[in-house]
Structure formats: C-alpha cells, structure tokens
Motif scaffolding. Structure first.
Motif, PDB file in Angstrom:
ATOM      1  N   VAL A 278       0.833  -1.203   0.000  1.00 46.39           N
ATOM      2  CA  VAL A 278       0.000   0.000   0.000  1.00 46.39           C
ATOM      3  C   VAL A 278       0.868   1.253   0.000  1.00 46.39           C
ATOM      4  N   LEU A 279       1.859   1.308   0.862  1.00 48.09           N
ATOM      5  CA  LEU A 279       2.729   2.487   0.927  1.00 48.09           C
ATOM      6  C   LEU A 279       3.539   2.654  -0.349  1.00 48.09           C
ATOM      7  N   ASP A 280       3.997   1.540  -0.918  1.00 49.64           N
ATOM      8  CA  ASP A 280       4.729   1.614  -2.189  1.00 49.64           C
ATOM      9  C   ASP A 280       3.876   2.264  -3.275  1.00 49.64           C
ATOM     10  N   VAL A 281       2.629   1.813  -3.381  1.00 47.52           N
ATOM     11  CA  VAL A 281       1.737   2.345  -4.410  1.00 47.52           C
ATOM     12  C   VAL A 281       1.380   3.795  -4.114  1.00 47.52           C
ATOM     13  N   MET A 282       1.104   4.105  -2.859  1.00 47.30           N
ATOM     14  CA  MET A 282       0.790   5.488  -2.502  1.00 47.30           C
ATOM     15  C   MET A 282       1.905   6.426  -2.906  1.00 47.30           C
ATOM     16  N   GLU A 283       3.142   5.995  -2.685  1.00 50.20           N
ATOM     17  CA  GLU A 283       4.285   6.853  -2.991  1.00 50.20           C
ATOM     18  C   GLU A 283       4.534   6.935  -4.497  1.00 50.20           C
ATOM     19  N   SER A 284       4.560   5.797  -5.173  1.00 50.67           N
ATOM     20  CA  SER A 284       4.907   5.787  -6.594  1.00 50.67           C
ATOM     21  C   SER A 284       3.832   6.446  -7.455  1.00 50.67           C
ATOM     22  N   GLU A 285       2.571   6.338  -7.035  1.00 43.28           N
ATOM     23  CA  GLU A 285       1.482   6.908  -7.823  1.00 43.28           C
ATOM     24  C   GLU A 285       0.990   8.247  -7.267  1.00 43.28           C
ATOM     25  N   ARG A 286       1.679   8.761  -6.254  1.00 41.96           N
ATOM     26  CA  ARG A 286       1.377  10.080  -5.678  1.00 41.96           C
ATOM     27  C   ARG A 286      -0.107  10.190  -5.309  1.00 41.96           C
ATOM     28  N   LEU A 287      -0.570   9.194  -4.562  1.00 41.88           N
ATOM     29  CA  LEU A 287      -1.996   9.121  -4.262  1.00 41.88           C
ATOM     30  C   LEU A 287      -2.442  10.170  -3.250  1.00 41.88           C
ATOM     31  N   VAL A 288      -1.551  10.599  -2.351  1.00 41.61           N
ATOM     32  CA  VAL A 288      -1.945  11.652  -1.413  1.00 41.61           C
ATOM     33  C   VAL A 288      -2.211  12.944  -2.179  1.00 41.61           C
ATOM     34  N   GLU A 289      -1.328  13.230  -3.131  1.00 41.23           N
ATOM     35  CA  GLU A 289      -1.514  14.420  -3.952  1.00 41.23           C
ATOM     36  C   GLU A 289      -2.782  14.307  -4.807  1.00 41.23           C
ATOM     37  N   ASN A 290      -3.053  13.104  -5.315  1.00 41.62           N
ATOM     38  CA  ASN A 290      -4.264  12.910  -6.108  1.00 41.62           C
ATOM     39  C   ASN A 290      -5.514  13.093  -5.262  1.00 41.62           C
ATOM     40  N   ALA A 291      -5.470  12.624  -4.020  1.00 37.78           N
ATOM     41  CA  ALA A 291      -6.616  12.806  -3.123  1.00 37.78           C
ATOM     42  C   ALA A 291      -6.909  14.282  -2.919  1.00 37.78           C
ATOM     43  N   SER A 292      -5.852  15.083  -2.781  1.00 40.33           N
ATOM     44  CA  SER A 292      -6.032  16.519  -2.609  1.00 40.33           C
ATOM     45  C   SER A 292      -6.622  17.151  -3.863  1.00 40.33           C
ATOM     46  N   GLU A 293      -6.059  16.801  -5.025  1.00 45.71           N
ATOM     47  CA  GLU A 293      -6.491  17.430  -6.273  1.00 45.71           C
ATOM     48  C   GLU A 293      -7.901  17.012  -6.672  1.00 45.71           C
ATOM     49  N   VAL A 294      -8.139  15.702  -6.738  1.00 47.14           N
ATOM     50  CA  VAL A 294      -9.443  15.232  -7.189  1.00 47.14           C
ATOM     51  C   VAL A 294     -10.509  15.499  -6.123  1.00 47.14           C
ATOM     52  N   GLY A 295     -10.142  15.355  -4.854  1.00 51.12           N
ATOM     53  CA  GLY A 295     -11.092  15.670  -3.795  1.00 51.12           C
ATOM     54  C   GLY A 295     -11.519  17.122  -3.835  1.00 51.12           C
ATOM     55  N   GLY A 296     -10.550  18.018  -4.040  1.00 49.00           N
ATOM     56  CA  GLY A 296     -10.883  19.432  -4.158  1.00 49.00           C
ATOM     57  C   GLY A 296     -11.795  19.706  -5.342  1.00 49.00           C
ATOM     58  N   TYR A 297     -11.544  18.989  -6.439  1.00 56.25           N
ATOM     59  CA  TYR A 297     -12.374  19.128  -7.638  1.00 56.25           C
ATOM     60  C   TYR A 297     -13.811  18.692  -7.357  1.00 56.25           C
ATOM     61  N   ILE A 298     -13.965  17.554  -6.693  1.00 53.92           N
ATOM     62  CA  ILE A 298     -15.311  17.054  -6.383  1.00 53.92           C
ATOM     63  C   ILE A 298     -16.047  18.032  -5.469  1.00 53.92           C
ATOM     64  N   ILE A 299     -15.373  18.475  -4.417  1.00 53.29           N
ATOM     65  CA  ILE A 299     -16.015  19.386  -3.462  1.00 53.29           C
ATOM     66  C   ILE A 299     -16.416  20.689  -4.146  1.00 53.29           C
ATOM     67  N   ASP A 300     -15.533  21.233  -4.984  1.00 50.32           N
ATOM     68  CA  ASP A 300     -15.856  22.483  -5.688  1.00 50.32           C
ATOM     69  C   ASP A 300     -17.068  22.307  -6.600  1.00 50.32           C
ATOM     70  N   ARG A 301     -17.127  21.209  -7.341  1.00 47.69           N
ATOM     71  CA  ARG A 301     -18.247  20.977  -8.251  1.00 47.69           C
ATOM     72  C   ARG A 301     -19.551  20.770  -7.479  1.00 47.69           C
TER      73      ARG A 301
END
Length: 373
Positions: A278-301
């Motif tokens: 899980v940590l390997d994938v989170m780091e390599s795929e930048r999932l924390v950053e994606n959560a911020s970006e896509v989450g912000g997009y969903i909330i704004d919409r």
C-alpha cells in the motif's frame, strides 16, 4: 448454522474488483465511491498489491510475535518516513477498534489516570473501551457503560478545559474528521488549542486517524492540516487495502515495558506485506496528492449545486448533506446508476473512494447526482 443477522444488506454481491470498480457475477460494473468504509485505499486488485500478497503467502503467511519478523521493522521505517513520524514507535494490531483500545490503555499506563475525554457524535469502534468512547448508546451494552469516559462538545475548547482542569483524565481522543457522524469537521484552531490544553494539563492527545488518515484528506494525516503532533495516532482502514490490520504510532516519550501490549495476529507476515505494498503504491502513484487534487475538484463541483444543503470534507473524505432522504438517493445511485456510496445519518451521503480515483470517474457520480436532485 445461520449467520447472526446484524447487517442490513443490499441485494448485490460483488465478486471481483479492479481499481475503482467492482463487478457482480454476471459482469455488471459498479463505480465504487465508498471503498468498503474507506478501506480500499489503492484500488481493488492493484497488481503490485496482488503480487506482494501472493508472494508472501506462498513463502510464509504467519508466525507469532515470539520470533523476529523483519517485515515489521521495514513497515515501521517506511510508514515513519512517509507520514513524517520517523521518531515515533509502531505497535501493530488487527483493527481500528483494537488500535484505539491499545492507545487508551497506553495513555492510562503512562499517566496513572483512568478517565478519557471524547467528543459528541464520536465513533471509535465497537470493542469494550472503544465503544465506551463512542457517542452512541444504541451500540453500548450495560457492560460497556463506565464512568471513566466523558464527552465534551466538539470544537469547544472551554468545554475541554473545564474537564481537563480536574486532573482526572489520562487522554483526549479525537478523530481527524468525524466520519461516522457524517464528515463532521474538526476545526484546525480547535485541534491546535486541544494540543495546547493537553500539554498544559499533562493529558495524552490521541488522534484517531482510522478513517481520516493514510492520505485520504490530501495530507498523510488529517491533523497535519492543523500543524499539530499528537502523542498517539491510531490507524487502520486503508493501511492494508482490505487485509485486516491496525496500528498505533507512539511518541518517544512513552516507555515500552515487555508485555504491556500484545496481540496474536497483529503485524503478521502477510499483513505487513500488504501494508508495505500500500505504501509503495501510494508513494509511486502520488496518491496523497491525487486525493487533494481530485477531492478538491469534487467538493468544488458539488458546492456549485444549489439543490444540496451542504458539502463538507477534505480531499477524498466528503459528506453531502441533502434536503431529503439520503438512503433513497443512495439506493437510486446504486440500482439506477451503478454507483456505490456510503451513508451517515438520515440526510448525509458519504464518499470515501480509492485514492486513485480520476476526475472522469468523479464526473460520472456528479452528473448522476445532478440528474437525481
């Protein structure tokens, strides 16, 4: 023998998954925006996760904590580095409730005091101590009732100080965001004030990051938005992407004594392999950053939809307050649009998707919701 009938079940059975989708036996595809209560952090059947778990179970799935297990140390190092808590220690267990039980016990050992302060509408688990700190009498038995847990109003620092000034409390336990309560936000200013008050009165601050942690809010832990460092942090849910696992991150001020905490299954070889994947994938795929970006997009919409009463959340931990019955909306989303969502109370739809969800997938949900409301 029959199953003990305690769950209300939809008449749907997913049999396989891939990414942010699950499939029934007849091949029907469902967009999963709930992840089994925030458990699916890196997506269903991620190939790196499948490989790591398969190879580990083929080698050694389990042995007890009476022998060396270097996987535990590797996981602790990796988690410490990625979370920003490399100076803390890690105790591994099996669930969020167990993590909170051990956190509270450790705080009581450390201070010699018995009482715990929790907050209104809190949810910390269903085992004895954790459910006593949960503000829901419907799931507490007479056995769980104890004078050692008291509650204060969330986001009310004066109410907290009135309690802590008595000198009776070993710990305050607070969720990074209250999830079961319907994505109820904990103010950053309150979190900072809580840290100051626990320091002032010698009380252990426990951050329950079981649902709000592991990158879900766009930082590794939700409390990091407030810039505080709790004494103890509890984790579970997304830590191993569906394999049962929990953990307690423990400040260096605590002294470990042999036997003070323990577990049979906690930190077993298979769980550690899953958690490191899980940590390997989170780091390599930048999932924390994606959560911020896509989450912000969903909330704004969502906030652009005047039909909604309120939208709360951070990152991919989102609560949608409706003007009507949320259960009906969730059912229609599931059966008419093939989208899984979660609930929290009568009027809230809860979104807790895998951290890799895309904006395109988010749009599928938003367009379906717009059509319905």
């Amino acid at each position: 023998m029959k199953l003990f009938d305690v769950y209300s079940l939809y008449d749907i059975e997913p049999v396989r998954g891939k990414g942010s989708y699950v499939y029934t036996a007849d091949g029907t595809e469902y967009l999963d925006l709930y992840g089994g209560h925030a458990v699916i952090s890196i997506g269903h059947a991620h190939p790196l996760y499948v490989k790591a778990v398969s190879e580990q179970v083929a080698a050694l799935g389990f042995y007890s904590n009476s022998v060396q297990n270097s996987l535990q140390s590797q996981l602790a190092e990796q988690l410490g580095r990625m979370s920003g808590y490399d100076d803390y220690s890690l105790f591994l267990c099996n669930s969020g409730a167990e993590a909170n039980e051990n956190a509270i016990k450790l705080a009581s050992f450390h201070t010699g005091r018995a009482k715990v302060l929790a907050f209104d509408k809190a949810f910390h688990g269903r085992t004895s101590g954790a459910v006593a700190a949960t503000d829901n009498p419907k799931i507490q038995s007479a056995f769980n009732a104890t004078p050692n847990v008291e509650f204060a109003a969330l986001n009310d620092l004066q109410a907290v100080e009135d309690k802590l000034s008595t000198g009776d409390f070993c710990a305050v336990i607070v969720e990074g965001i209250q999830g079961v309560a319907g994505i109820r936000m904990v103010d950053d200013e309150f979190m900072r004030g809580l840290r100051e008050l626990t320091n002032k009165y010698g009380v252990v601050m426990i951050a329950d990051e079981i649902q709000s942690g592991y990158g879900r809010t766009g930082k590794f832990f939700a409390h990091q938005h407030a810039g505080v460092r709790p004494d103890i942090i509890t984790v579970a849910k997304g830590i191993a992407n569906g394999f049962p696992m929990g953990g307690v991150l423990i400040s260096p001020v605590f002294k470990a004594v042999k036997g003070m905490l323990g577990t049979t299954f906690g930190g077993n070889h298979l769980a550690c392999a899953a958690a490191m994947a899980v940590l390997d994938v989170m780091e390599s795929e930048r999932l924390v950053e994606n959560a911020s970006e896509v989450g912000g997009y969903i909330i704004d919409r969502l906030k652009q939809l005047p039909e909604l009463k309120e939208v709360r959340g951070r990152g991919l931990m989102i609560g949608i307050e409706l003007n009507g019955d949320a259960s009906d909306v969730r059912r229609r989303l599931l059966f008419d649009h093939h989208i899984f969502t979660g609930g929290a109370g009568a009027t809230t739809v809860r979104l807790l998707p895998a951290l890799g969800i895309t904006k395109t997938q988010a749009d599928i949900f938003i367009n379906a919701l717009k059509e319905m409301i």
